[in-house]
Design an enzyme around this catalytic site. Structure first.
Site, PDB file in Angstrom:
ATOM      1  N   ARG A 226       0.872  -1.178   0.000  1.00 24.42           N
ATOM      2  CA  ARG A 226       0.000   0.000   0.000  1.00 24.42           C
ATOM      3  C   ARG A 226       0.911   1.231   0.000  1.00 24.42           C
ATOM      4  NH1 ARG A 226      -3.429  -2.871  -1.449  1.00 24.42           N
ATOM      5  NH2 ARG A 226      -5.416  -3.395  -0.480  1.00 24.42           N
ATOM      6  N   GLU A 255      -4.799   7.462  -5.042  1.00 28.76           N
ATOM      7  CA  GLU A 255      -5.110   6.709  -6.259  1.00 28.76           C
ATOM      8  C   GLU A 255      -6.396   7.240  -6.876  1.00 28.76           C
ATOM      9  OE1 GLU A 255      -4.927   2.511  -5.401  1.00 28.76           O
ATOM     10  OE2 GLU A 255      -2.834   2.633  -4.853  1.00 28.76           O
ATOM     11  N   HIS A 274      -2.236   0.191  -9.714  1.00 31.56           N
ATOM     12  CA  HIS A 274      -2.747  -0.782  -8.732  1.00 31.56           C
ATOM     13  C   HIS A 274      -3.417  -1.984  -9.429  1.00 31.56           C
ATOM     14  CE1 HIS A 274      -3.690  -1.011  -4.223  1.00 31.56           C
ATOM     15  NE2 HIS A 274      -3.656  -2.226  -4.729  1.00 31.56           N
TER      16      HIS A 274
HETATM   17  P1  NAD Z   1      -1.115 -12.114   3.678  1.00 33.87           P
HETATM   18  O1  NAD Z   1      -1.978 -11.793   4.834  1.00 33.87           O
HETATM   19  O2  NAD Z   1      -1.144 -13.502   3.128  1.00 33.87           O
HETATM   20  O3  NAD Z   1       0.408 -11.775   4.022  1.00 33.87           O
HETATM   21  C1  NAD Z   1       0.839 -10.595   4.651  1.00 33.87           C
HETATM   22  C2  NAD Z   1       2.040 -10.948   5.500  1.00 33.87           C
HETATM   23  O4  NAD Z   1       2.649  -9.743   5.983  1.00 33.87           O
HETATM   24  C3  NAD Z   1       1.661 -11.786   6.718  1.00 33.87           C
HETATM   25  O5  NAD Z   1       2.498 -12.917   6.777  1.00 33.87           O
HETATM   26  C4  NAD Z   1       1.917 -10.845   7.886  1.00 33.87           C
HETATM   27  O6  NAD Z   1       2.315 -11.518   9.049  1.00 33.87           O
HETATM   28  C5  NAD Z   1       3.053 -10.008   7.320  1.00 33.87           C
HETATM   29  N1  NAD Z   1       3.310  -8.763   8.059  1.00 33.87           N
HETATM   30  C6  NAD Z   1       2.453  -7.997   8.751  1.00 33.87           C
HETATM   31  N2  NAD Z   1       3.105  -6.959   9.320  1.00 33.87           N
HETATM   32  C7  NAD Z   1       4.410  -7.100   8.983  1.00 33.87           C
HETATM   33  C8  NAD Z   1       5.584  -6.365   9.274  1.00 33.87           C
HETATM   34  N3  NAD Z   1       5.565  -5.281  10.047  1.00 33.87           N
HETATM   35  N4  NAD Z   1       6.753  -6.780   8.755  1.00 33.87           N
HETATM   36  C9  NAD Z   1       6.813  -7.899   7.998  1.00 33.87           C
HETATM   37  N5  NAD Z   1       5.732  -8.649   7.696  1.00 33.87           N
HETATM   38  C10 NAD Z   1       4.546  -8.245   8.176  1.00 33.87           C
HETATM   39  O7  NAD Z   1      -1.517 -11.076   2.548  1.00 33.87           O
HETATM   40  P2  NAD Z   1      -1.112 -11.072   1.006  1.00 33.87           P
HETATM   41  O8  NAD Z   1      -2.215 -11.632   0.195  1.00 33.87           O
HETATM   42  O9  NAD Z   1       0.254 -11.628   0.858  1.00 33.87           O
HETATM   43  O10 NAD Z   1      -1.124  -9.494   0.736  1.00 33.87           O
HETATM   44  C11 NAD Z   1      -0.227  -8.651   1.436  1.00 33.87           C
HETATM   45  C12 NAD Z   1      -0.580  -7.195   1.202  1.00 33.87           C
HETATM   46  O11 NAD Z   1      -0.334  -6.867  -0.153  1.00 33.87           O
HETATM   47  C13 NAD Z   1      -2.058  -6.880   1.423  1.00 33.87           C
HETATM   48  O12 NAD Z   1      -2.325  -6.554   2.770  1.00 33.87           O
HETATM   49  C14 NAD Z   1      -2.300  -5.709   0.498  1.00 33.87           C
HETATM   50  O13 NAD Z   1      -2.076  -4.510   1.173  1.00 33.87           O
HETATM   51  C15 NAD Z   1      -1.254  -5.887  -0.585  1.00 33.87           C
HETATM   52  N6  NAD Z   1      -1.846  -6.349  -1.849  1.00 33.87           N
HETATM   53  C16 NAD Z   1      -1.678  -5.589  -2.953  1.00 33.87           C
HETATM   54  C17 NAD Z   1      -2.183  -6.003  -4.165  1.00 33.87           C
HETATM   55  C18 NAD Z   1      -1.961  -5.196  -5.411  1.00 33.87           C
HETATM   56  O14 NAD Z   1      -2.727  -5.306  -6.347  1.00 33.87           O
HETATM   57  N7  NAD Z   1      -0.916  -4.398  -5.465  1.00 33.87           N
HETATM   58  C19 NAD Z   1      -2.909  -7.203  -4.262  1.00 33.87           C
HETATM   59  C20 NAD Z   1      -3.069  -7.966  -3.116  1.00 33.87           C
HETATM   60  C21 NAD Z   1      -2.524  -7.538  -1.912  1.00 33.87           C
END
Ligand code: NAD
Length: 308
Positions: A226, A255, A274
């Protein structure tokens, strides 16, 4: 949970055509309808949505079609007794493939050649500019669904993978796992630093001027998390001053990214709107998740991906 309607909010159109989502969600028992901001909801409603609306708190269950749910007021859902689920778990191929694309573009200078193409410009990059991903180090921050997918692909490409995880526990295909308090060490040797953690109080502003200064001058930042995980001014300055080599940004502070934003014209930035997760079957991936949860709800079981 007794669901009598699946309401697809019109904001879903930000991610995929509404009619495809409705068709994918259609089952024999529960009617599926497109709803707008004038709709009202009751305890029989499951709402499928991209963005939050206050009125959704009257539904029994709201499903956000993105992994990040930072825009939803989790406390309000808990207070209202409305279940909130997110779409974590479906982005293990899509976003990591996009990240491999960014890294390959930077390594083989594809972003520069694409810019030159519009001027029929044959200029080749300096001999020492292109490099192979093989042998380079990537630091993956957030080792969840997306982070694991990136680690698997980077490892298969012969990259050295390090990562950051809150627990610090080992992860497949990650050679060294650091904890968040070791972030400066984790990023220091990486050619690519990839952000794929959620936006939380802890991660907001995590990549600031001081952290960017820890990165190698020939390194690239990739943000598929994000926008606010990165401090905007600090990144623009780092790119202007060439204290890092480039950045690929799919997530932005505002955005759409405003037209006058300096990153649009930055030769060392790749800006995408995005879309790292979007493919022609996003609706199918979401519908499979919702349908699995409808079945769970019908059986009285707990919902998968419940965040409130
Ligand atoms: P997920 O929940 O499977 O994984 C997120 C991971 O980040 C978890 O393992 C969590 O423990 C870890 N985490 C939390 N705080 C942390 C920190 N301070 N330091 C290190 N790790 C930390 O989620 P995901 O599906 O892998 O998605 C992750 C993020 O990516 C989402 O929350 C979203 O914001 C973003 N995302 C973006 C898009 C895009 O189109 N650009 C698409 C999907 C997700």
């Amino acid at each position: 949970m007794d669901i009598s309607r699946i309401a697809v909010h019109e904001s879903v159109a930000k991610a995929c055509p509404l009619e495809l989502m409705v068709a994918a969600l259609q089952g024999p028992d529960i009617p599926v309808e497109i709803v707008g901001d004038d709709a009202s909801f009751d305890a029989g409603d499951c709402v499928v949505t991209f963005s939050p609306r206050d009125a959704f708190l009257n539904a029994i269950w709201v499903h956000g079609i993105r992994a990040g749910y930072d825009e939803f007021d989790v406390a309000a859902y808990e207070a209202a007794g409305t279940a909130l689920t997110n779409s974590t778990g479906i982005h293990g191929d899509t976003v990591p493939e996009t990240v491999v694309g960014y890294m390959t573009a930077f390594a083989r200078r594809l972003h520069i050649y694409r810019d030159h193409q519009s001027d029929s410009d044959w200029t080749q990059e300096p001999y020492d500019a292109p490099f192979t991903l093989t042998g380079e180090q990537v630091c993956v921050i957030g080792l969840g669904t997306i982070g694991q997918g990136i680690a698997d692909r980077a490892d298969a490409l012969g990259m050295e993978v390090v990562g950051v995880r809150r627990s610090g526990d080992p992860v497949e295909n990650v050679e060294r796992v650091y904890t968040p308090d070791e972030l400066d060490t984790a990023v220091a040797d990486a050619r690519f630093v990839v952000l794929c953690c959620p936006l939380t109080e802890e991660t907001e502003g995590m990549v600031d001027a001081a952290r960017l200064a820890q990165m190698r001058t020939d390194s690239y930042l990739v943000n598929v998390a994000r926008g606010p995980v990165v401090v905007e001014d600090a990144l623009v300055r780092a790119l202007d001053d060439e204290t890092i080599a480039g950045a690929a940004l799919d997530a932005h502070w505002e955005e759409p990214l405003p037209e006058e934003h300096p990153l649009w014209d930055h030769e060392s930035a790749i800006v995408t709107p995005h879309v790292a997760a979007f493919t022609n079957r996003y609706h199918e991936d979401i519908a499979a998740l919702v349908q699995e949860n409808v079945e769970r709800a019908t059986r009285g079981e707990s919902l998968r991906n419940r965040v409130a």
